[in-house]
Design an enzyme around this catalytic site. Structure first.
Site, PDB file in Angstrom:
ATOM      1  CB  SER A 197       5.416 -27.143   8.977  1.00 24.73           C
ATOM      2  OG  SER A 197       5.882 -27.746   7.696  1.00 24.73           O
ATOM      3  CG  ASN A 198       6.295 -26.024  14.635  1.00 25.45           C
ATOM      4  OD1 ASN A 198       5.510 -26.111  15.321  1.00 25.45           O
ATOM      5  ND2 ASN A 198       7.039 -26.586  13.369  1.00 25.45           N
ATOM      6  CE  LYS A 207      10.799 -31.140  10.273  1.00 19.93           C
ATOM      7  NZ  LYS A 207      10.448 -30.222  10.629  1.00 19.93           N
TER       8      LYS A 207
END
Length: 312
Positions: free
Chosen positions: A54-55, A178
């Protein structure tokens, strides 16, 4: 010409950094910044790197750009004598077919693991059994091990239960999860219910210590782009039994992480640019924070950046 698949080995415990993507002013991939950042993180003592999370603006990248970033990151690690450092690539897509293709691309480009979000665009048509089967099909076809990525914020609110994750974890090519959902109760249940070599990581820097206490293997945390040493130090303090100091550092990191949570990957990039001199713009339509939000970022990260510098 097809490249050889990357080597497979078990993931070591510790801090994994979902790296941001770097772009030049002309919007091309900034290969030099990609390499420099990967080496900086490796030298800080993290256990591994994650690209296309996502980053990492995965949804802003073409298939070719995804492979280029994997190759560039892997080469940077290898050339800086970190050839055993695991590289995990995000390969989530809305169809099983495309997800498998991305997994194969990632393996050919040099990733050691893939991490996969559940499909959620047609969430109303997908019950738990269909999602479990999606992961089974991907794991069966992927040439490298698969990790589950549970992040409701990126999946229209879809939050996989511990029961669903443990069912997916039964596949022999599914090796970890995660949990960006932030549910440490779920984390504890998965640690207890999965096989011993199943890697369980929290997905945010504000609960590194909490995850370790209930048996997790570490964290995959975006704020570690800025403060890798501080995150690593929390793990070291826990392992040495110094919980009082670990709690102190966790509180400092958690305050900064709250700023990152509110401002997203753009806030992490803005903080990198402010404190480290590189980071650059996100791809449009996203942009960097400004004004009051930028003041919140610089003030919110000041204490943790002082801590990070003290650990260098």
């Amino acid at each position: 010409m097809t490249e050889s698949p990357a080597q497979f080995y078990s993931l070591p415990d510790g801090v994994y950094v979902p790296t941001v993507a770097f772009f030049k002013e002309n919007d091309d991939i900034d290969l030099e910044a990609t390499q420099r950042h990967a080496i900086h993180l490796a030298e800080a003592g993290v256990a591994g790197l994650v690209v296309h999370g996502s980053n990492g603006e995965a949804v802003h990248l073409s298939r070719e750009e995804r492979s280029l970033i994997i190759k560039t990151t892997r080469a940077a690690l290898d050339q800086s004598d970190h050839h055993l450092m695991p590289l995990i690539a995000g390969c989530g897509a809305q169809s099983t077919r495309e997800t498998i293709q991305l997994c194969r691309d990632a393996a050919s480009a040099g990733a050691n693991y893939v991490i996969v979000l559940p499909p959620a665009y047609y969430g109303g048509l997908l019950n738990t059994s269909k999602i479990v089967q999606h992961f089974y099909d991907v794991a069966e076809a992927s040439p490298i091990p698969v990790m589950i990525y549970n992040y409701p914020g990126a999946c229209s609110g879809l939050d996989l239960s511990s029961d669903a994750i443990l069912e997916i974890a039964k596949h022999p090519n599914v090796h970890g999860v995660k949990l960006t959902c932030g549910n440490t109760g779920k984390l504890a249940r998965i640690v207890d219910g999965a096989r011993p070599d199943f890697f369980v990581a929290g997905g945010s820097a504000d609960f590194i210590l909490q995850g370790l206490i209930v048996g997790g293997n570490g964290t995959i945390a975006g704020t570690a782009n800025l403060v890798p040493r501080a995150c690593v130090r929390i793990c070291e303090l826990f392992n040495s039994g110094d919980l009082k100091e670990a709690r102190r550092l966790q509180a400092i990191v958690a305050k900064a992480d709250w700023v990152a949570i509110q401002t997203g990957f753009a806030g992490v990039k803005a903080a990198l640019q402010h404190f480290k001199g590189y980071g650059g713009e996100p791809r449009k339509p996203c942009g960097l924070p400004s004004g009051e939000q930028m003041n919140m970022i610089t003030n919110g990260f000041e204490e943790v950046m002082t801590l990070e510098q003290s650990l260098a």
